[in-house]
Every structure is written in structure tokens, then in C-alpha cells.
Design an enzyme around this catalytic site. Structure first.
Site, PDB file in Angstrom:
ATOM      1  N   LYS A  58      -0.571  22.128 -19.853  1.00  0.00           N
ATOM      2  CA  LYS A  58      -0.322  23.380 -20.581  1.00  0.00           C
ATOM      3  C   LYS A  58      -0.708  23.554 -22.339  1.00  0.00           C
ATOM      4  O   LYS A  58      -0.652  23.904 -23.067  1.00  0.00           O
ATOM      5  CB  LYS A  58       0.680  24.110 -19.976  1.00  0.00           C
ATOM      6  CG  LYS A  58      -0.443  24.806 -18.855  1.00  0.00           C
ATOM      7  CD  LYS A  58       0.283  26.658 -19.088  1.00  0.00           C
ATOM      8  CE  LYS A  58      -0.154  27.781 -17.539  1.00  0.00           C
ATOM      9  NZ  LYS A  58       0.155  28.427 -17.128  1.00  0.00           N
TER      10      LYS A  58
ATOM     11  N   LYS B 179     -10.839  27.941 -10.700  1.00  0.00           N
ATOM     12  CA  LYS B 179      -9.676  29.057 -10.544  1.00  0.00           C
ATOM     13  C   LYS B 179      -9.741  30.585 -11.085  1.00  0.00           C
ATOM     14  O   LYS B 179      -9.907  30.316 -12.405  1.00  0.00           O
ATOM     15  CB  LYS B 179      -7.829  28.888 -10.652  1.00  0.00           C
ATOM     16  CG  LYS B 179      -7.274  29.226  -9.628  1.00  0.00           C
ATOM     17  CD  LYS B 179      -5.726  28.584 -10.084  1.00  0.00           C
ATOM     18  CE  LYS B 179      -4.859  28.982 -10.584  1.00  0.00           C
ATOM     19  NZ  LYS B 179      -3.290  29.295 -10.173  1.00  0.00           N
TER      20      LYS B 179
ATOM     21  N   LYS C 192      -7.448  35.157 -15.976  1.00  0.00           N
ATOM     22  CA  LYS C 192      -7.410  36.081 -16.640  1.00  0.00           C
ATOM     23  C   LYS C 192      -7.606  36.004 -17.878  1.00  0.00           C
ATOM     24  O   LYS C 192      -7.762  36.054 -18.938  1.00  0.00           O
ATOM     25  CB  LYS C 192      -6.108  36.504 -16.784  1.00  0.00           C
ATOM     26  CG  LYS C 192      -4.704  36.558 -17.176  1.00  0.00           C
ATOM     27  CD  LYS C 192      -3.192  36.833 -16.420  1.00  0.00           C
ATOM     28  CE  LYS C 192      -2.433  36.377 -15.750  1.00  0.00           C
ATOM     29  NZ  LYS C 192      -1.617  36.720 -14.801  1.00  0.00           N
TER      30      LYS C 192
HETATM   31  P1  AMP Z   1       0.754  33.583 -12.757  1.00  0.00           P
HETATM   32  O1  AMP Z   1      -0.999  34.830 -12.865  1.00  0.00           O
HETATM   33  O2  AMP Z   1      -0.262  32.545 -12.670  1.00  0.00           O
HETATM   34  O3  AMP Z   1       1.906  33.860 -13.294  1.00  0.00           O
HETATM   35  O4  AMP Z   1       0.747  33.378 -11.205  1.00  0.00           O
HETATM   36  C1  AMP Z   1       1.412  34.533 -10.038  1.00  0.00           C
HETATM   37  C2  AMP Z   1       0.753  34.399  -8.812  1.00  0.00           C
HETATM   38  O5  AMP Z   1      -0.390  34.470  -8.268  1.00  0.00           O
HETATM   39  C3  AMP Z   1       1.206  32.686  -8.469  1.00  0.00           C
HETATM   40  O6  AMP Z   1       1.962  33.179  -6.768  1.00  0.00           O
HETATM   41  C4  AMP Z   1       0.130  31.794  -8.604  1.00  0.00           C
HETATM   42  O7  AMP Z   1      -0.337  31.168  -7.670  1.00  0.00           O
HETATM   43  C5  AMP Z   1      -1.029  32.819  -7.938  1.00  0.00           C
HETATM   44  N1  AMP Z   1      -2.501  33.133  -8.520  1.00  0.00           N
HETATM   45  C6  AMP Z   1      -2.838  33.011  -9.651  1.00  0.00           C
HETATM   46  N2  AMP Z   1      -4.452  33.284  -9.718  1.00  0.00           N
HETATM   47  C7  AMP Z   1      -5.101  32.686  -8.148  1.00  0.00           C
HETATM   48  C8  AMP Z   1      -6.414  32.578  -7.971  1.00  0.00           C
HETATM   49  N3  AMP Z   1      -7.492  32.294  -8.656  1.00  0.00           N
HETATM   50  N4  AMP Z   1      -5.930  32.348  -7.026  1.00  0.00           N
HETATM   51  C9  AMP Z   1      -4.749  32.570  -5.746  1.00  0.00           C
HETATM   52  N5  AMP Z   1      -3.707  32.505  -6.263  1.00  0.00           N
HETATM   53  C10 AMP Z   1      -3.738  32.662  -7.217  1.00  0.00           C
END
Ligand code: AMP
Ligand code: TRP
Length: 350
Positions: free
Chosen positions: A136, A218, A221
Site C-alpha cells: 500500500k 481481486k 472498489k
Molecule cells: P476491506 O474492503 O479491505 O476493508 O475488506 C473488508 C472485508 O472484505 C475483509 O474481510 C476482506 O477480506 C473482504 N474482501 C474484500 N474484497 C474481497 C473480495 N474481492 N473477495 C472476498 N472478500 C473480500
């Protein structure tokens, strides 16, 4: 206070003691999600949906981690909106304020205070090994914020302040939960038993929903519009994005990891319908991508539409939403306050 007595300060949601019929204590889970944009179908399938499904198994605490969001630049107005939006989407998805404590991280000043104390017992060498910081921080690491660097220690504070036993997270966060464990252990060794050492819960099915236009990445957003489905996308947009999702030039609709585009779409279909791979392959035998994509779009729309309706109702009542957030924070506050007080005493600050 020993780790076991403090861990017994359970969050007991109104009318529902956090004990199962056998009298055994439920394990406490804590997890967080960043308000850094509208959550995607990946967030829903990989995280939120499991939190909802397991509410009656655990003693649950879920947090919108706005302090983590500002480790990279955020527009203040957008951050304010995204925090409320994410909170509303968690509730709309079925996280039930009566059965789970759901709150906003910055509403609880204790997290940041505990994080400072933990910063002072965490060796820099451990933070230097964190792979998320390396990815990051970008090419010029000198310009990354100090907050991005100490991000895992704040995350440790989030978890340890409630004596959580387990932390459901994606694969990418496992290293951070392990750091929280090490920080707990170090603190306990220096100052006496204080924290529970938490373990990560990492899921394998649906753990990584991939981008629709580049299935090697992956779903996120922070990528282009057509690469992800947001939780508030309209049905027409969902159908369009799925119709143009990358597949391949083959014909059969089978779960084959060597064909990442169609495999990802099938994995989404499987997670949302809860059906077996065999049943899904049988359903689409002899059929084309077009029919499969239409069925997939129906499944996504059917999943998201009721969530979106509840989301709109929650957002239309700002005072009600504010009240839910305040109640969520009030539920966890006694535990956070007690842990912080204990820590301040142990370290010699009180
Ligand atoms: P974040 O949006 O990075 O705060 O992630 C929040 C939660 O969503 C975490 O537990 C991530 O592992 C899960 N997550 C985010 N993107 C994905 C994805 N493309 N597939 C599966 N899980 C996801
Ligand atoms: N770092 C996590 C993520 O990016 C979010 C998070 C913050 C978190 N604090 C947490 C997750 C505590 C689990 C427990 O997904």
C-alpha cells in the site's frame, strides 16, 4: 484483572445473554471493515454474509474502521458519507443490532489510546515485515503516512481491547491478526496476563472474488467501474457488468480453475445460491455463457435488492441511523473502558 476474568465481561445484547443453553460461553469475534468507498459484492460474499450467518454462534462485535481509512488520504465529506453508508449496509445485510454490537471505531476514543501504548511495546522490526504496508505504501515509501505504517497496531488494539477470541478476516489480513497475537503475548509477558491472544478465522470458499474484467485481480472498489459490482448498483448496471464480464472462447460451463473468468463467475453463483458444483454444472450443461450470465445476474439482483431496500430506508432516517450507531458504541464502551483502565494501571500511567 486476569485475561480470563476480563474476557468474561461479555457483550450481552439486550434480551439475549451471550451464553448458549449448555452454559458454555460463546466465543467472541471481532472484525472491522474500512469505509473507503461503497462496499462491493466481494466484501459481501467474502466477509459480510458470513458475519450475518454466524451471529447466533458467536458473541459478535463489528466495527466500521474509519480511523484505518484515514491512513491514506480521504475526502472529509466522502469519508463522513461512506461511514454512514457502510454502517447502513451492514445493518441492511442482516447484521442485527440486537444480536451484534455494531459501531464506528472513532466513536470509541479508547482504541486510539490503547494503540499508543501498544505502539510502545511493538518492535519496528515486526512492522517492517508487514506485506500490506509494502504493497500500500507504493513506490515512494518515505511519503507513506506513519499511520499506514502503524496500521496493524491500531488493528491489534481494536481486537485486544474487547478480548476477542477470533477474528474473521480475508487471507490478506491474517498476518495482521498474527501480529495482534504477538503484541498480546509480549504485553502479557511484560506486564502480566491482560489480553486474550486472538486467532484468525480465514475462509476458503468465496474468500477471493475476482475482478469482472481482469480475473487475475481481486474485486476491489479501488479499480475501474466495470470491474466490480457495488452493493448499491441498480439491477440494470449489475446485468450489464455481468454480461460484459471476461470469460474465454470455450463452450462448457464447468468449475475449472485454469479458466479464471468463468470460474470466478461460477464461484459467485455458487456462493449466492448455496448449491453444489455438480448441481450447477448439470444446470448449465449444453447451455451457453449468455444463459449462465443471465441466471447469475438474477441471483445477484435477488441477493442485493432486499438489502438495497432496507439500506434506502435506513439512509432516509438519519436520526434513526445516528441512534443505532450510538447504541452500538454504548454496548461496547464498558469493556473498552475497563481494558484501557487496566492497561494504564499496569504500565504505570495511573
Ligand atoms: P476491506 O474492503 O479491505 O476493508 O475488506 C473488508 C472485508 O472484505 C475483509 O474481510 C476482506 O477480506 C473482504 N474482501 C474484500 N474484497 C474481497 C473480495 N474481492 N473477495 C472476498 N472478500 C473480500
Ligand atoms: N485491516 C482490516 C482490513 O483492511 C480492517 C480492520 C481494522 C480489522 N481493524 C480490524 C479487521 C480488526 C479485523 C479486526 O480489512
Amino acid at each position: 484483572m486476569s485475561a480470563s476474568t476480563s474476557a468474561s465481561a461479555r457483550i450481552a445484547p439486550a434480551g439475549k445473554p451471550a451464553e448458549v443453553a449448555s452454559g458454555a460461553k460463546r466465543e467472541r469475534v471481532f472484525s472491522g471493515i474500512k469505509p473507503s468507498g461503497t462496499p462491493t459484492l466481494g466484501n459481501y460474499i467474502g466477509a459480510i454474509r458470513h458475519w450475518v450467518a454466524e451471529q447466533d454462534i458467536y458473541d459478535n462485535i463489528y466495527c466500521v474502521v474509519d480511523l484505518h481509512a484515514i491512513t491514506v488520504p480521504q475526502d472529509p465529506e466522502e469519508l463522513r458519507f461512506n461511514t454512514r453508508q457502510l454502517y447502513a449496509l451492514l445493518v441492511a445485510s442482516g447484521l442485527d443490532p440486537a444480536r451484534s454490537a455494531i459501531f464506528v471505531q472513532s466513536h470509541m476514543h479508547e482504541h486510539a489510546e490503547l494503540a499508543w501504548v501498544l505502539d510502545c511495546v511493538t518492535p519496528m522490526g515486526w512492522l517492517n515485515r508487514m506485506t500490506q504496508f509494502k504493497s500500500k505504501a507504493g513506490s515512494d515509501r518515505e511519503l507513506a503516512s506513519a499511520g499506514l505504517y502503524t496500521y496493524p497496531v491500531l488493528m491489534a488494539a481494536d481486537i485486544l481491547i474487547y478480548h476477542a477470541d477470533a477474528v474473521p478476516v480475508g487471507e490478506d489480513q491474517k498476518q495482521h491478526v498474527e501480529l495482534a497475537r504477538d503484541v498480546a503475548n509480549t504485553f502479557n509477558n511484560r506486564f502480566g496476563e491482560t489480553f486474550v491472544e486472538p486467532r484468525p478465522i480465514v475462509r476458503t470458499v468465496g474468500a477471493r472474488i475476482m475482478s469482472l474484467d481482469d480475473p487475475s485481480k481481486k474485486m476491489s472498489k479501488s479499480e475501474s467501474e466495470n470491474s466490480y459490482i457495488s452493493m448499491i448498483d441498480e439491477p440494470a448496471a449489475i446485468r450489464k457488468k455481468i454480461a460484459r464480464a471476461t470469460t474465454d472462447s470455450e463452450r462448457t460451463i464447468v468449475f475449472d480453475e485454469k479458466r479464471p473468468g468463468i470460474f470466478n463467475l461460477l464461484a459467485i453463483y455458487q456462493s449466492l445460491t448455496g448449491r453444489s458444483q455438480d448441481a450447477i454444472e448439470a444446470e448449465f450443461e449444453g447451455k451457453g455463457y449468455k444463459e449462465f450470465k443471465a441466471a447469475l445476474a438474477d441471483a445477484v439482483v435477488e441477493t442485493l435488492e432486499p438489502i438495497q431496500q432496507r439500506y434506502k430506508a435506513l439512509m432516509a432516517d438519519p436520526d434513526g441511523l445516528e441512534r443505532l450507531m450510538a447504541e452500538g458504541a454504548a454496548k461496547v464502551q464498558p469493556t473498552a473502558q475497563a481494558t484501557l483502565q487496566t492497561v494504564l494501571e499496569k504500565v504505570g500511567l495511573r
